[in-house]
Write a protein that holds these residues in place. Structure first.
Motif, PDB file in Angstrom:
ATOM      1  N   PRO A  98      -6.252  -3.318  -5.190  1.00 28.83           N
ATOM      2  CA  PRO A  98      -5.338  -5.117  -5.809  1.00 28.83           C
ATOM      3  C   PRO A  98      -5.039  -4.915  -7.300  1.00 28.83           C
ATOM      4  O   PRO A  98      -5.905  -4.250  -7.722  1.00 28.83           O
ATOM      5  CB  PRO A  98      -5.884  -5.918  -5.258  1.00 28.83           C
ATOM      6  N   ASN A  99      -3.283  -4.946  -7.691  1.00 31.73           N
ATOM      7  CA  ASN A  99      -3.122  -4.706  -8.986  1.00 31.73           C
ATOM      8  C   ASN A  99      -2.509  -3.542  -9.698  1.00 31.73           C
ATOM      9  O   ASN A  99      -2.675  -3.377 -10.546  1.00 31.73           O
ATOM     10  CB  ASN A  99      -4.013  -5.856  -9.857  1.00 31.73           C
ATOM     11  N   GLN A 100      -3.089  -1.849  -8.570  1.00 31.19           N
ATOM     12  CA  GLN A 100      -3.086  -1.185  -9.204  1.00 31.19           C
ATOM     13  C   GLN A 100      -2.224  -0.281  -8.426  1.00 31.19           C
ATOM     14  O   GLN A 100      -1.205   0.759  -8.870  1.00 31.19           O
ATOM     15  CB  GLN A 100      -4.344   0.126  -9.465  1.00 31.19           C
ATOM     16  N   GLY A 101      -1.492  -0.431  -6.851  1.00 41.78           N
ATOM     17  CA  GLY A 101      -0.791   0.395  -6.511  1.00 41.78           C
ATOM     18  C   GLY A 101      -1.909   1.079  -5.539  1.00 41.78           C
ATOM     19  O   GLY A 101      -2.750   0.703  -5.435  1.00 41.78           O
ATOM     20  N   VAL A 102      -0.773   1.924  -4.681  1.00 41.92           N
ATOM     21  CA  VAL A 102      -1.793   2.744  -2.969  1.00 41.92           C
ATOM     22  C   VAL A 102      -2.175   4.031  -4.629  1.00 41.92           C
ATOM     23  O   VAL A 102      -1.889   4.882  -4.921  1.00 41.92           O
ATOM     24  CB  VAL A 102      -0.262   2.960  -2.550  1.00 41.92           C
ATOM     25  N   CYS A 103      -3.201   4.106  -3.707  1.00 48.85           N
ATOM     26  CA  CYS A 103      -4.448   5.141  -4.090  1.00 48.85           C
ATOM     27  C   CYS A 103      -4.335   6.146  -2.939  1.00 48.85           C
ATOM     28  O   CYS A 103      -4.931   5.956  -1.659  1.00 48.85           O
ATOM     29  CB  CYS A 103      -5.583   5.144  -4.654  1.00 48.85           C
ATOM     30  N   GLU A 104      -5.312   7.616  -3.317  1.00 49.56           N
ATOM     31  CA  GLU A 104      -5.400   8.289  -2.543  1.00 49.56           C
ATOM     32  C   GLU A 104      -7.033   8.473  -2.469  1.00 49.56           C
ATOM     33  O   GLU A 104      -7.326   8.949  -3.308  1.00 49.56           O
ATOM     34  CB  GLU A 104      -4.583   9.486  -2.548  1.00 49.56           C
ATOM     35  N   VAL A 105      -7.971   8.230  -1.044  1.00 52.65           N
ATOM     36  CA  VAL A 105      -9.187   8.877  -1.786  1.00 52.65           C
ATOM     37  C   VAL A 105      -9.332  10.192  -1.951  1.00 52.65           C
ATOM     38  O   VAL A 105      -9.558  10.855  -0.760  1.00 52.65           O
ATOM     39  CB  VAL A 105      -9.914   8.282  -0.228  1.00 52.65           C
ATOM     40  N   PRO A 127     -16.418  -3.708  -1.028  1.00 49.67           N
ATOM     41  CA  PRO A 127     -15.504  -4.890  -0.911  1.00 49.67           C
ATOM     42  C   PRO A 127     -16.228  -6.060  -1.119  1.00 49.67           C
ATOM     43  O   PRO A 127     -14.793  -6.495  -1.031  1.00 49.67           O
ATOM     44  CB  PRO A 127     -17.358  -5.419   0.103  1.00 49.67           C
ATOM     45  N   SER A 128     -16.219  -6.218  -2.872  1.00 44.51           N
ATOM     46  CA  SER A 128     -15.462  -6.844  -2.477  1.00 44.51           C
ATOM     47  C   SER A 128     -14.500  -7.012  -4.012  1.00 44.51           C
ATOM     48  O   SER A 128     -14.448  -8.167  -4.708  1.00 44.51           O
ATOM     49  CB  SER A 128     -16.826  -7.627  -4.220  1.00 44.51           C
ATOM     50  N   ILE A 129     -13.790  -6.019  -4.807  1.00 43.98           N
ATOM     51  CA  ILE A 129     -12.222  -5.775  -4.898  1.00 43.98           C
ATOM     52  C   ILE A 129     -10.871  -6.044  -4.225  1.00 43.98           C
ATOM     53  O   ILE A 129     -10.436  -5.555  -4.964  1.00 43.98           O
ATOM     54  CB  ILE A 129     -12.515  -4.239  -6.426  1.00 43.98           C
ATOM     55  N   GLY A 130     -11.233  -6.146  -3.633  1.00 39.46           N
ATOM     56  CA  GLY A 130     -10.057  -6.017  -2.391  1.00 39.46           C
ATOM     57  C   GLY A 130      -9.595  -4.972  -1.781  1.00 39.46           C
ATOM     58  O   GLY A 130      -8.127  -5.018  -1.820  1.00 39.46           O
ATOM     59  N   ILE A 175      -3.989 -10.253  -5.986  1.00 34.26           N
ATOM     60  CA  ILE A 175      -4.937  -9.546  -6.154  1.00 34.26           C
ATOM     61  C   ILE A 175      -5.803  -9.305  -4.679  1.00 34.26           C
ATOM     62  O   ILE A 175      -6.196  -9.023  -4.139  1.00 34.26           O
ATOM     63  CB  ILE A 175      -6.097 -10.413  -6.639  1.00 34.26           C
ATOM     64  N   ALA A 176      -5.283 -11.443  -3.937  1.00 36.13           N
ATOM     65  CA  ALA A 176      -6.374 -11.375  -3.241  1.00 36.13           C
ATOM     66  C   ALA A 176      -5.224 -11.979  -1.568  1.00 36.13           C
ATOM     67  O   ALA A 176      -5.901 -11.717  -0.123  1.00 36.13           O
ATOM     68  CB  ALA A 176      -7.656 -12.218  -2.371  1.00 36.13           C
ATOM     69  N   GLY A 177      -4.174 -11.277  -1.517  1.00 38.66           N
ATOM     70  CA  GLY A 177      -3.431 -11.631  -1.110  1.00 38.66           C
ATOM     71  C   GLY A 177      -2.387 -10.869   0.242  1.00 38.66           C
ATOM     72  O   GLY A 177      -1.629 -11.288   1.314  1.00 38.66           O
ATOM     73  N   GLY A 178      -3.367  -9.371  -0.302  1.00 37.97           N
ATOM     74  CA  GLY A 178      -2.064  -8.847   0.567  1.00 37.97           C
ATOM     75  C   GLY A 178      -1.165  -8.033  -0.149  1.00 37.97           C
ATOM     76  O   GLY A 178       0.007  -8.627  -0.783  1.00 37.97           O
ATOM     77  N   VAL A 179      -0.516  -7.351   0.946  1.00 41.19           N
ATOM     78  CA  VAL A 179       1.476  -7.471   0.787  1.00 41.19           C
ATOM     79  C   VAL A 179       2.336  -8.734   0.988  1.00 41.19           C
ATOM     80  O   VAL A 179       2.933  -8.897   0.112  1.00 41.19           O
ATOM     81  CB  VAL A 179       1.879  -5.784   1.866  1.00 41.19           C
ATOM     82  N   LEU A 180       1.586  -9.517   1.768  1.00 34.39           N
ATOM     83  CA  LEU A 180       2.610 -10.692   1.597  1.00 34.39           C
ATOM     84  C   LEU A 180       2.063 -11.290   0.542  1.00 34.39           C
ATOM     85  O   LEU A 180       3.409 -11.905   0.157  1.00 34.39           O
ATOM     86  CB  LEU A 180       2.054 -11.284   2.564  1.00 34.39           C
ATOM     87  N   GLY A 181       1.250 -11.952   0.161  1.00 32.96           N
ATOM     88  CA  GLY A 181       0.756 -12.174  -1.356  1.00 32.96           C
ATOM     89  C   GLY A 181       1.863 -11.867  -2.612  1.00 32.96           C
ATOM     90  O   GLY A 181       2.095 -12.343  -3.535  1.00 32.96           O
ATOM     91  N   VAL A 182       1.865 -10.538  -2.163  1.00 34.54           N
ATOM     92  CA  VAL A 182       2.995  -9.963  -3.512  1.00 34.54           C
ATOM     93  C   VAL A 182       4.191 -10.420  -3.340  1.00 34.54           C
ATOM     94  O   VAL A 182       4.480 -10.256  -4.185  1.00 34.54           O
ATOM     95  CB  VAL A 182       2.524  -8.142  -3.524  1.00 34.54           C
ATOM     96  N   ALA A 183       4.865 -10.170  -1.555  1.00 33.81           N
ATOM     97  CA  ALA A 183       5.680 -10.262  -1.435  1.00 33.81           C
ATOM     98  C   ALA A 183       6.126 -12.024  -1.452  1.00 33.81           C
ATOM     99  O   ALA A 183       7.418 -12.188  -2.211  1.00 33.81           O
ATOM    100  CB  ALA A 183       6.426 -10.573   0.527  1.00 33.81           C
ATOM    101  N   GLU A 184       5.136 -12.558  -1.032  1.00 30.30           N
ATOM    102  CA  GLU A 184       5.550 -14.248  -1.808  1.00 30.30           C
ATOM    103  C   GLU A 184       5.378 -14.114  -3.296  1.00 30.30           C
ATOM    104  O   GLU A 184       6.088 -14.943  -4.021  1.00 30.30           O
ATOM    105  CB  GLU A 184       3.772 -14.975  -2.054  1.00 30.30           C
ATOM    106  N   VAL A 185       4.727 -13.888  -4.159  1.00 31.64           N
ATOM    107  CA  VAL A 185       4.941 -13.412  -6.000  1.00 31.64           C
ATOM    108  C   VAL A 185       6.131 -12.929  -5.781  1.00 31.64           C
ATOM    109  O   VAL A 185       7.208 -14.085  -7.277  1.00 31.64           O
ATOM    110  CB  VAL A 185       3.733 -12.547  -6.379  1.00 31.64           C
ATOM    111  N   VAL A 186       6.844 -12.340  -5.552  1.00 30.00           N
ATOM    112  CA  VAL A 186       8.357 -11.766  -6.540  1.00 30.00           C
ATOM    113  C   VAL A 186       9.569 -12.732  -5.776  1.00 30.00           C
ATOM    114  O   VAL A 186      10.559 -12.687  -6.571  1.00 30.00           O
ATOM    115  CB  VAL A 186       8.537  -9.918  -5.695  1.00 30.00           C
ATOM    116  N   LYS A 187       9.225 -12.649  -4.234  1.00 34.37           N
ATOM    117  CA  LYS A 187       9.861 -14.439  -3.956  1.00 34.37           C
ATOM    118  C   LYS A 187       9.751 -15.476  -4.628  1.00 34.37           C
ATOM    119  O   LYS A 187      10.743 -15.767  -4.833  1.00 34.37           O
ATOM    120  CB  LYS A 187       9.815 -14.436  -2.622  1.00 34.37           C
ATOM    121  N   GLY A 188       8.490 -15.795  -4.698  1.00 34.21           N
ATOM    122  CA  GLY A 188       8.425 -17.043  -5.343  1.00 34.21           C
ATOM    123  C   GLY A 188       9.366 -17.845  -7.102  1.00 34.21           C
ATOM    124  O   GLY A 188       9.901 -17.909  -7.703  1.00 34.21           O
ATOM    125  N   LEU A 189       9.218 -16.309  -7.998  1.00 35.48           N
ATOM    126  CA  LEU A 189       9.377 -16.196  -8.900  1.00 35.48           C
ATOM    127  C   LEU A 189      11.170 -15.415  -9.469  1.00 35.48           C
ATOM    128  O   LEU A 189      11.436 -15.992  -9.947  1.00 35.48           O
ATOM    129  CB  LEU A 189       9.292 -15.232  -9.870  1.00 35.48           C
TER     130      LEU A 189
END
Lengths: 181, 370
Positions: free
Chosen positions: B38-45, B80-83, B123-137
């Motif tokens: 969350p807030n960082q983007g796609v990472c590879e383990v 488990p706690s960082i989402g 942080i906690a909304g998943g991809v839809l949460g991010v889309a909601e922020v984009v659309k809302g703003l």
């Protein structure tokens, strides 16, 4: 440095206007780097060029680190269809990368009058700034007065501005400052 | 799912249904997996490694941010706690596009609520949460230009969304952005055949306001009378015994103080009303404010309005006399030690004691006149 490559002949005066505008927009030296042939693999059955394939297959231009190459073609470009269909394509860039391509096929007629030529040049310059902006990590902007606003947006005026808004300009300046060279 | 971190350490974190794909156990992570931080983007383990930090051996999951290759190290037990979640599936991405293309002209106008909700969604909304922020703003930007902070938040959210969509669909980021904006700002004359958008992301309810009442109460109740052996002192009774004229004299100041107290009580209620549009928690704050007022009224505070005094009188009348006598006994030594001798007949001393003691606070208040 921004290098402009053409796939067809272009009026030198238009090119001079374009290079001067790009220099003003990004503060980077801009030059015309000659012509290149259209890559065969990028041509589609309907006469359009596949923009993604085009950037992969086009003949390279000699560049240094952080140089950006802008290809200008008069052939219409196409993008692969997405979840909601195929978006209209005015140009395509490798986000944060080196190459971008724009098409003049969607611009208004160039015409022969001074006014129409001026309009055409300004619109070409806007598309060029938009494509180079993507190369410097800029995203689309919601401000219709900004050059990073999507070119197909209904909010875009008939003669759109060819400048970046404050946020996008500052962001691009930051990126350019942080560039390796 | 774990909600965002609690805003105050004493608050319990609200448990919400997990966003699809959240990684609940670090053991699920395998080298080569692609996850979204969350807030960082796609990472590879990259793998799990052990490091000695401050004398402790910690097991860390090493990840590499795909965008720029930055290294991200997360303690294994914190996973488990960082989402951390898996990259959105095709189905989720389709839902996102249908959500982006849907009509939405109701942006949150309260900037505080909006900013906090957007931060939670990222942080906690998943991809839809991010889309909601984009659309809302984006919807808000049609009404008025975004302030600098939100402009940046919009750009960050867009960046995260573009990269996740790009990774999920396996296309270049610039193409993913074109897809997103095609849905968000369709060209004139284009109509989409849209499915119903997915259920909006559930956000944790607003936290209760921290009550400054604890200190307030301490200030009211703990006057240090206990140290003087006056812990049971009933000031309400003492005031009740004050003759009318004297009480009226002091009322100007009392009224002012009472008004002050009311204003204090109203301030949080106003604050609650401000944010009441979006969250149910605001009602709780108002409810809290009301008992506080009631408590204030019941408290034997010296500057009490008339009605409270009357109530105090009634209450005092009901109470056993024993209690009523106490202040008389107690107040004497504090005010006039010499009166102790005369106070042997307690019944007689009751009224005079009250008369003697009551004017003193009045005189104190009268000090303002100086």
């Amino acid at each position: 440095m921004i290098r402009v490559v053409t796939l067809e002949k272009i009026d030198p005066a238009d090119m001079a206007f374009l290079t001067a505008t790009l220099y003003r927009a990004f503060g980077l030296g801009t030059e015309h780097a000659g012509d290149r042939p259209v890559p065969r693999d990028a041509e589609m059955d309907d006469g359009r060029l596949d923009a993604v394939k085009f950037l992969q297959d086009v003949a390279p231009v000699r560049t240094f680190a952080d140089d950006k190459v802008l290809y200008i073609t008069s052939a219409p470009l196409a993008l692969p269809p997405g979840p909601l269909g195929e978006p209209p394509c005015w140009g395509f860039s490798q986000y944060g990368g080196e190459r971008a391509v724009i098409t003049t096929s969607k611009l208004p007629e160039r015409g022969v009058t001074e006014a129409s030529i001026e309009t055409w040049r300004r619109r070409l310059a806007r598309e060029a700034i938009h494509a180079i902006g993507h190369l410097w990590d800029l995203h689309h902007c919601y401000d219709a007065k900004c050059a990073m606003h999507p070119s197909w947006s209904p909010a875009l005026p008939a003669n759109p501005e060819m400048d970046l808004d404050t946020f996008c300009r500052e962001k691009s300046e930051r990126r350019i400052r942080l560039a390796k060279t | 799912m774990r909600g965002p971190p609690p805003r105050h350490p004493d608050e319990q974190r609200e448990q919400l249904p997990a966003v699809e794909g959240v990684i609940a156990d670090a053991a699920e992570l395998q080298p080569g997996n692609r996850v979204v931080y969350p807030n960082q983007g796609v990472c590879e383990v990259v793998g799990v490694e052990e490091k000695d930090i401050a004398g402790q051996k910690l097991q860390l999951v090493r990840m590499r941010r795909e965008e720029d290759g930055a290294a991200v190290l997360v303690p294994k037990n914190k996973v488990p706690s960082i989402g951390l979640r898996r990259v959105a599936t095709g189905e989720q991405i389709e839902g996102v596009f249908h959500f982006l293309a849907a009509q939405f002209e109701d942006p949150e106008l309260d900037w505080k609520v909006r900013h906090r909700d957007n931060a939670d969604r990222l942080i906690a909304g998943g991809v839809l949460g991010v889309a909601e922020v984009v659309k809302g703003l984006h919807s808000l930007s049609r009404i008025r230009p975004l302030p600098a902070k939100e402009r940046e938040q919009y750009d960050n959210a867009r960046h995260l969304l573009v990269h996740e969509v790009a990774v999920s669909l396996g296309v270049p980021p610039a193409l993913a952005e074109d897809y997103i904006d095609y849905a968000l700002m369709p060209p004139a004359g284009v109509k989409f055949d849209l499915k119903p958008p997915p259920t909006p992301v559930l956000l944790p309810s607003r936290p209760k306001r921290r009550r400054p009442a604890a200190t307030e109460e301490e200030g009211i109740e703990d006057l240090g009378l206990g140290d003087l052996g006056l812990g049971d002192l009933d000031l309400g009774e003492a005031l009740a015994a004050v003759p009318e004229g004297e009480a009226a004299e002091g009322e100007g100041a009392e009224g002012a103080e009472g008004a002050e107290g009311e204003a204090e009580g109203e301030a949080p209620a106003e604050g609650a009303a401000e944010g009441a549009e979006a969250t149910p928690g605001a009602e709780e704050t108002e409810e809290e404010a009301a008992p506080r007022k009631a408590r204030k009224a019941a408290a034997p505070k010296v500057p009490a309005p008339k009605a409270e005094k009357r109530e105090a009188k009634r209450a005092a009348a009901k109470e056993p006399r024993r209690k009523a006598e106490k202040p008389a006994k107690a107040e004497k030594p504090s005010k006039k030690p010499a009166a102790r001798k005369a106070a042997a007949p307690a019944k007689k001393a009751e009224k005079p004691a009250a008369k003697k003691t009551a004017p003193k606070p009045a005189a104190k208040r009268g000090g303002k006149k100086k």
